[in-house]
Design a protein around this motif. Sequence first.
Motif, PDB file in Angstrom:
ATOM      1  N   HIS A 171       0.708  11.898   0.589  1.00  0.00           N
ATOM      2  CA  HIS A 171       0.352  12.895   1.354  1.00  0.00           C
ATOM      3  C   HIS A 171      -0.246  14.160   0.633  1.00  0.00           C
ATOM      4  N   GLY A 172      -0.737  15.064   1.153  1.00  0.00           N
ATOM      5  CA  GLY A 172      -1.098  16.490   0.747  1.00  0.00           C
ATOM      6  C   GLY A 172      -0.450  17.605   1.440  1.00  0.00           C
ATOM      7  N   PHE A 173      -0.667  18.649   1.516  1.00  0.00           N
ATOM      8  CA  PHE A 173      -0.292  19.977   2.000  1.00  0.00           C
ATOM      9  C   PHE A 173      -1.192  20.409   3.196  1.00  0.00           C
ATOM     10  N   PRO A 174      -0.680  20.736   4.367  1.00  0.00           N
ATOM     11  CA  PRO A 174       0.827  21.071   4.630  1.00  0.00           C
ATOM     12  C   PRO A 174       1.256  19.522   5.269  1.00  0.00           C
ATOM     13  N   GLU A 175       1.111  18.535   4.927  1.00  0.00           N
ATOM     14  CA  GLU A 175       1.491  17.143   5.143  1.00  0.00           C
ATOM     15  C   GLU A 175       2.488  16.660   4.871  1.00  0.00           C
ATOM     16  N   ILE A 176       2.994  15.494   5.313  1.00  0.00           N
ATOM     17  CA  ILE A 176       4.363  14.817   4.884  1.00  0.00           C
ATOM     18  C   ILE A 176       4.022  13.275   5.286  1.00  0.00           C
ATOM     19  N   TRP A 177       4.889  12.325   4.937  1.00  0.00           N
ATOM     20  CA  TRP A 177       4.988  10.868   5.279  1.00  0.00           C
ATOM     21  C   TRP A 177       4.021  10.633   6.703  1.00  0.00           C
ATOM     22  N   TYR A 178       4.500  11.443   7.776  1.00  0.00           N
ATOM     23  CA  TYR A 178       3.777  11.421   8.982  1.00  0.00           C
ATOM     24  C   TYR A 178       2.446  11.408   9.018  1.00  0.00           C
ATOM     25  N   THR A 179       1.647  12.106   8.096  1.00  0.00           N
ATOM     26  CA  THR A 179       0.201  12.043   8.247  1.00  0.00           C
ATOM     27  C   THR A 179      -0.362  10.769   8.078  1.00  0.00           C
ATOM     28  N   TRP A 180       0.311   9.935   7.730  1.00  0.00           N
ATOM     29  CA  TRP A 180      -0.290   8.626   7.281  1.00  0.00           C
ATOM     30  C   TRP A 180       0.147   7.487   8.910  1.00  0.00           C
ATOM     31  N   ARG A 181       0.585   8.140   9.927  1.00  0.00           N
ATOM     32  CA  ARG A 181       1.113   7.177  10.993  1.00  0.00           C
ATOM     33  C   ARG A 181       0.276   6.161  11.313  1.00  0.00           C
ATOM     34  N   TYR A 182      -1.093   6.702  11.591  1.00  0.00           N
ATOM     35  CA  TYR A 182      -2.272   5.712  12.037  1.00  0.00           C
ATOM     36  C   TYR A 182      -2.415   4.658  11.268  1.00  0.00           C
ATOM     37  N   GLN A 183      -2.746   5.170   9.568  1.00  0.00           N
ATOM     38  CA  GLN A 183      -3.025   4.355   8.706  1.00  0.00           C
ATOM     39  C   GLN A 183      -1.967   3.006   8.218  1.00  0.00           C
ATOM     40  N   VAL A 198      -2.962   2.237  -3.791  1.00  0.00           N
ATOM     41  CA  VAL A 198      -2.415   3.463  -3.777  1.00  0.00           C
ATOM     42  C   VAL A 198      -3.511   4.445  -3.028  1.00  0.00           C
ATOM     43  N   ILE A 199      -3.344   4.976  -2.117  1.00  0.00           N
ATOM     44  CA  ILE A 199      -3.975   6.090  -0.996  1.00  0.00           C
ATOM     45  C   ILE A 199      -3.683   7.340  -1.186  1.00  0.00           C
ATOM     46  N   GLY A 200      -4.278   8.216  -1.797  1.00  0.00           N
ATOM     47  CA  GLY A 200      -3.964   9.692  -1.747  1.00  0.00           C
ATOM     48  C   GLY A 200      -4.854  10.506  -0.927  1.00  0.00           C
ATOM     49  N   LYS A 201      -4.311  11.550  -0.151  1.00  0.00           N
ATOM     50  CA  LYS A 201      -5.196  12.692   0.531  1.00  0.00           C
ATOM     51  C   LYS A 201      -4.897  13.868  -0.172  1.00  0.00           C
ATOM     52  N   ASP A 202      -5.880  14.894   0.188  1.00  0.00           N
ATOM     53  CA  ASP A 202      -5.858  16.145  -0.513  1.00  0.00           C
ATOM     54  C   ASP A 202      -4.967  16.038  -1.873  1.00  0.00           C
ATOM     55  N   PHE A 203      -4.180  16.968  -2.141  1.00  0.00           N
ATOM     56  CA  PHE A 203      -3.677  16.909  -3.604  1.00  0.00           C
ATOM     57  C   PHE A 203      -2.807  15.634  -3.966  1.00  0.00           C
ATOM     58  N   GLY A 204      -2.600  14.628  -2.986  1.00  0.00           N
ATOM     59  CA  GLY A 204      -2.091  13.287  -3.173  1.00  0.00           C
ATOM     60  C   GLY A 204      -3.069  12.751  -4.036  1.00  0.00           C
ATOM     61  N   ALA A 222       4.997   5.063   2.908  1.00  0.00           N
ATOM     62  CA  ALA A 222       4.640   6.700   2.770  1.00  0.00           C
ATOM     63  C   ALA A 222       5.860   7.247   2.433  1.00  0.00           C
ATOM     64  N   ILE A 223       5.664   8.036   1.632  1.00  0.00           N
ATOM     65  CA  ILE A 223       6.710   8.771   0.890  1.00  0.00           C
ATOM     66  C   ILE A 223       6.838  10.235   1.366  1.00  0.00           C
ATOM     67  N   ASP A 224       7.858  10.865   1.349  1.00  0.00           N
ATOM     68  CA  ASP A 224       7.650  12.275   1.091  1.00  0.00           C
ATOM     69  C   ASP A 224       8.171  12.741  -0.417  1.00  0.00           C
ATOM     70  N   PHE A 225       7.029  13.429  -0.951  1.00  0.00           N
ATOM     71  CA  PHE A 225       7.248  13.771  -2.230  1.00  0.00           C
ATOM     72  C   PHE A 225       8.538  14.688  -2.555  1.00  0.00           C
ATOM     73  N   ARG A 226       9.080  14.580  -3.819  1.00  0.00           N
ATOM     74  CA  ARG A 226      10.232  15.375  -4.150  1.00  0.00           C
ATOM     75  C   ARG A 226       9.772  16.793  -3.444  1.00  0.00           C
ATOM     76  N   GLY A 227      11.065  17.517  -2.945  1.00  0.00           N
ATOM     77  CA  GLY A 227      10.930  18.826  -2.394  1.00  0.00           C
ATOM     78  C   GLY A 227      10.203  18.996  -1.100  1.00  0.00           C
ATOM     79  N   VAL A 276       0.920  -1.097   0.077  1.00  0.00           N
ATOM     80  CA  VAL A 276      -0.018  -0.034  -0.066  1.00  0.00           C
ATOM     81  C   VAL A 276       0.732   1.117   0.021  1.00  0.00           C
ATOM     82  N   LEU A 277       0.741   1.950  -1.131  1.00  0.00           N
ATOM     83  CA  LEU A 277       1.281   3.326  -1.172  1.00  0.00           C
ATOM     84  C   LEU A 277       0.641   4.625  -0.540  1.00  0.00           C
ATOM     85  N   PHE A 278       1.164   5.354   0.318  1.00  0.00           N
ATOM     86  CA  PHE A 278       0.199   6.267   0.926  1.00  0.00           C
ATOM     87  C   PHE A 278       0.870   7.562   0.220  1.00  0.00           C
TER      88      PHE A 278
END
Length: 313
Positions: free
Chosen positions: A32-44, A98-104, A57-62, A28-30
């Motif tokens: 994130h959106g903004f102002p989020e980061i990999w950590y936003t998926w800690r529970y999931q 694939v699981i995406g939140k917000d702009f993810g 879970a990744i931090d997007f480039r940049g 499962v690939l998580f």
Amino acid sequence: MENIKHSHVEVRGLKLHVAEIGSGPKSVLFLHGFPEIWYTWRYQMIAVANAGYRAIAIDFRGYGLSEQPSEPEKGTMYDLVDDIVALLDSLSISKVFVIGKDFGAFPAYLVAVLHPERVITVVTLGIPFLVPGASAVQNHLLPKGFYITRWQEPGRAEADFGRFDVKSVIRNIYILFSGPEVPIAPDDQEIMDLFNPSTPLPPWFSEEDLATYASLYEKSGFKFPLQVPYRSIKVESGINDPKVTVPALLIMGEKDYVIKFPGIEEYIRSGAVKNFVPDLEIIFVPEGTHFVHEQLPEEVNQLIISFLDKQSI
């Protein structure tokens, strides 16, 4: 949290930060959106790992601990799509949930449209299927103080955010964006001015959580996050008749401010979204805000795991 492993994986010339827990053939690939980061998926991440999945879970480039591209001002959503496919190759994952939140949600769906053979199913939170381009967000139907319009203006958000330390910016955005109203600034104010300093953090978001987010954005800054998604969202996809052919789930909080974007609620509730995602299940969470996965993690985890378990590889 201590069982989540961290590494950097070289992808298209950049080292992306990857957080991972769990094992097995089902990944499962998580995203994130903004102002989020990999950590936003800690529970999931922990929940799906406990359910027998490999959670990534990744931090997007940049963003966060991932490297910055050399020309961040040229970045688009399609860089993220290419990164995702290259990451799957690097990790020897042939197909993924694939699981995406917000702009993810944008790259989540775009990978399914452009590389359907790599995707088992798509789950998005807070954003339905939308294709990047001029019609993705109807800025012209909202007042000119609409936060996306403000953040698309070169230099404006940088000046607005620059009046505060990074931790305050993240705090302000989390509080503002967990409310039911679309953030819109009057002519004589900026988006950060909408924040009331006496407003506490939401009860589900701790000072420790805030410190973790802040430390990651202190490293990456806001340059690329303002480019992708906000300043590049109007870049046309060039995709004719986009279709998501895999099963999909949309989880929306009833109190998510995105529902009040022009046309979004009707697009979802009327079923028009299924013109693009025919095999779509839609679930509204009555008390859910834009951060429903952090606000109500047990409920969201159950929805996600039940959906994943119904799919077959």
